[in-house]
Design a protein around this motif. Structure first.
Motif, short mmCIF file in Angstrom:
data_model
loop_
_atom_site.label_atom_id
_atom_site.label_comp_id
_atom_site.label_asym_id
_atom_site.label_seq_id
_atom_site.Cartn_x
_atom_site.Cartn_y
_atom_site.Cartn_z
N TYR A 180 0.87 -1.18 0.00
CA TYR A 180 0.00 0.00 0.00
C TYR A 180 0.91 1.23 0.00
N ILE A 181 0.86 1.99 -1.09
CA ILE A 181 1.73 3.14 -1.28
C ILE A 181 0.91 4.42 -1.13
N ASP A 182 1.43 5.36 -0.35
CA ASP A 182 0.79 6.67 -0.20
C ASP A 182 0.95 7.44 -1.50
N LEU A 183 -0.16 7.73 -2.17
CA LEU A 183 -0.10 8.44 -3.45
C LEU A 183 0.36 9.88 -3.28
N GLU A 184 0.27 10.42 -2.07
CA GLU A 184 0.68 11.80 -1.83
C GLU A 184 2.19 11.91 -1.64
N TRP A 273 -21.06 0.46 -1.75
CA TRP A 273 -20.76 -0.80 -1.08
C TRP A 273 -19.43 -1.42 -1.51
N ASP A 274 -18.67 -0.75 -2.36
CA ASP A 274 -17.33 -1.24 -2.66
C ASP A 274 -16.39 -0.87 -1.51
N ILE A 275 -15.28 -1.63 -1.40
CA ILE A 275 -14.32 -1.45 -0.32
C ILE A 275 -13.12 -0.67 -0.84
N VAL A 276 -12.69 0.35 -0.10
CA VAL A 276 -11.54 1.16 -0.50
C VAL A 276 -10.51 1.18 0.63
N VAL A 277 -9.27 1.50 0.27
CA VAL A 277 -8.17 1.58 1.22
C VAL A 277 -7.72 3.04 1.30
N LEU A 278 -7.57 3.54 2.53
CA LEU A 278 -7.23 4.94 2.77
C LEU A 278 -5.82 5.06 3.31
N ASN A 279 -5.16 6.19 3.03
CA ASN A 279 -3.79 6.40 3.53
C ASN A 279 -3.78 7.11 4.88
N ARG A 280 -4.78 6.84 5.68
CA ARG A 280 -4.85 7.37 7.04
C ARG A 280 -5.31 6.24 7.96
N GLY A 281 -4.78 6.23 9.20
CA GLY A 281 -5.12 5.16 10.12
C GLY A 281 -5.18 5.63 11.56
N SER A 282 -4.90 4.73 12.48
CA SER A 282 -5.02 5.07 13.91
C SER A 282 -4.03 6.15 14.32
N ILE A 352 -15.96 1.46 3.57
CA ILE A 352 -17.00 1.00 2.66
C ILE A 352 -17.75 2.22 2.14
N VAL A 353 -17.88 2.31 0.81
CA VAL A 353 -18.56 3.44 0.18
C VAL A 353 -20.05 3.31 0.44
N THR A 354 -20.64 4.34 1.04
CA THR A 354 -22.06 4.30 1.39
C THR A 354 -22.93 5.17 0.48
N LYS A 355 -22.29 6.05 -0.29
CA LYS A 355 -23.07 6.96 -1.14
C LYS A 355 -22.18 7.47 -2.25
N THR A 356 -22.74 7.59 -3.46
CA THR A 356 -21.97 8.14 -4.58
C THR A 356 -22.82 9.10 -5.39
N GLN A 357 -22.19 10.19 -5.80
CA GLN A 357 -22.78 11.05 -6.82
C GLN A 357 -22.17 10.76 -8.19
N GLN A 358 -20.93 10.27 -8.17
CA GLN A 358 -20.22 9.86 -9.37
C GLN A 358 -19.42 8.60 -9.03
N PRO A 359 -19.01 7.84 -10.03
CA PRO A 359 -18.15 6.69 -9.73
C PRO A 359 -16.89 7.13 -8.99
N ILE A 360 -16.45 6.34 -8.02
CA ILE A 360 -15.29 6.66 -7.19
C ILE A 360 -14.04 6.07 -7.84
N ARG A 361 -12.90 6.76 -7.66
CA ARG A 361 -11.65 6.32 -8.26
C ARG A 361 -10.53 6.36 -7.24
N VAL A 362 -9.54 5.50 -7.45
CA VAL A 362 -8.30 5.63 -6.70
C VAL A 362 -7.71 7.00 -6.99
N GLY A 363 -7.26 7.69 -5.95
CA GLY A 363 -6.75 9.05 -6.11
C GLY A 363 -7.73 10.11 -5.64
N ASP A 364 -9.03 9.75 -5.51
CA ASP A 364 -9.98 10.69 -4.91
C ASP A 364 -9.58 10.96 -3.47
N THR A 365 -9.89 12.14 -3.00
CA THR A 365 -9.48 12.52 -1.65
C THR A 365 -10.60 12.27 -0.66
#
Length: 369
Positions: A180-184, A273-282, A352-365
């Motif tokens: 898992y690489i931090d894109l930032e 309902w798709d699963i995403v990985v975030l570059n932030r944690g505990s 877990i994505v609970t709502k979308t106005q547009q399709p979600i992409r890797v790189g979205d903030t």
């Protein structure tokens, strides 16, 4: 008599109601006056009939005096939308429409409980998937081989590991996956760590001392998802695998900004309902249940003497000297969805994505709602 299946809500608001109450509850214009609960419903689905933000559902239930547990409803119950003396909306169980008396109802709780969110979609990640640092993976006991003298072990084999284990305890066998690489920043945040098998230890093993050699620990393989390989890591079966009884859904009380760095699917775009990985944690104080917005940066525009153009449409000269003479304008970012954090490690979180106005992409903030 028809068997009733309890809809057991696992998303409750504990003492921290102030996060929820800070939001003004608005009922949808097309909300039904009443609704009959059906088998397979979740409270999230029902709340979405009444609220544009279903995660604010506790405000509809917290003042309900008609049932001992306002977070427990059953198929066949009729829910009625009412308003209290202060004009606040709430959902109530219509006792006149019930087929069983309240006393009988409290004892007829057979059947499989159904959670508020579709937990079946995230159960695999709650119970099996890990995001571990390279240091933590390296510190785990690892598979040396098996009693069958094969490189890839399967069920009914005995496997041996380097490291001291607890006899009688259950263990998961894990394999290090993609980074898992931090894109930032480009930093390595950890590795996907995937369960390949389960096993039970029956010999503890022993570390080397000045007078005794290393003795391998022994485990009986219980179940196999993938073939076990030499070098796979072993960790206690319950580490990081507890399915939470409750999610406290709330907005973080602090500012958070990050990025979606990966997804569990191989699709370019993904949705509800798709699963995403975030570059932030505990380490960033994220917790399971935190609700976050998903945002996308709008294109940058170069407003030159010949009029505005997008950066990708600019001339080579403009791209090279865009800060000399031409005005570079970053357009505002826009919200494209929402997510709930459900599993957190030090530097990485699953959402877990609970709502979308547009399709979600890797790189979205990600940021506060």
């Amino acid at each position: 008599m028809l068997k009733k299946f309890a809809i057991l809500v696992t998303l409750i608001i504990m003492s921290g109601f102030f996060n929820v109450l800070a939001d003004v509850l608005k009922i949808r214009n097309d909300a039904p006056a009443s609704y009959v609960v059906k088998k397979g419903d979740t409270l999230w689905d029902i709340s979405a009939l009444y609220l544009n933000e279903p995660w604010l559902w506790p405000q509809l239930w917290q003042m309900n005096p008609q049932i001992d547990n306002p977070h427990l409803i059953y198929p066949g119950d009729t829910l009625t939308l009412t308003y209290d003396a202060q004009g606040r909306p709430r959902l109530m169980v219509n006792e006149n429409a019930k087929r069983l008396s309240p006393g009988i109802r409290k004892t007829m709780k057979g059947g499989e409980a159904v959670s508020t969110l579709p937990l079946s979609m995230i159960r695999h990640y709650l119970t099996f998937e890990q995001a571990l640092s390279e240091e933590k993976i390296a510190a785990l006991p690892y598979v040396l081989g098996s009693n069958a003298n094969v490189k890839n072990s399967v069920g009914d084999h005995t496997i041996y590991t380097k490291g001291v284990l607890e006899p009688g305890a259950s263990y998961g066998v894990y394999r290090k996956g993609k980074p898992y690489i931090d894109l930032e920043t480009g930093d390595l945040l950890g590795y996907e760590t995937t369960l390949v098998a389960t096993a039970r230890a029956f010999r503890a093993g022993r570390d080397a001392t000045d007078s005794t050699p290393i003795e391998a620990a022994s485990l009986k393989v219980l179940s196999v998802k993938r073939e076990i390989k030499q070098g796979d890591r072993v960790m206690p079966a319950l580490d990081g695998q507890a399915l939470p009884a409750f999610f406290v859904m709330q907005k973080p009380e602090f500012e958070i900004n990050g990025t979606i760095i990966d997804t569990t699917s191989n699709l370019r775009e993904f949705s509800k309902w798709d699963i995403v990985v975030l570059n932030r944690g505990s380490l960033n104080e994220l917790k399971p249940g935190h609700m976050l917005g998903i945002y996308r940066n709008s294109p940058t525009v170069i407003d030159g003497k010949n009029g505005p153009v997008y950066v990708e449409d600019a001339t080579k000269l403009q791209k090279m000297f865009k800060n000399f003479g031409d005005d570079t304008i970053a357009l505002p970012r826009e919200k494209v969805g929402e997510l709930m954090v459900f599993k957190v490690s030090e530097n990485v979180s699953f959402g877990i994505v609970t709502k979308t106005q547009q399709p979600i992409r890797v790189g979205d903030t990600i940021a506060n709602l």
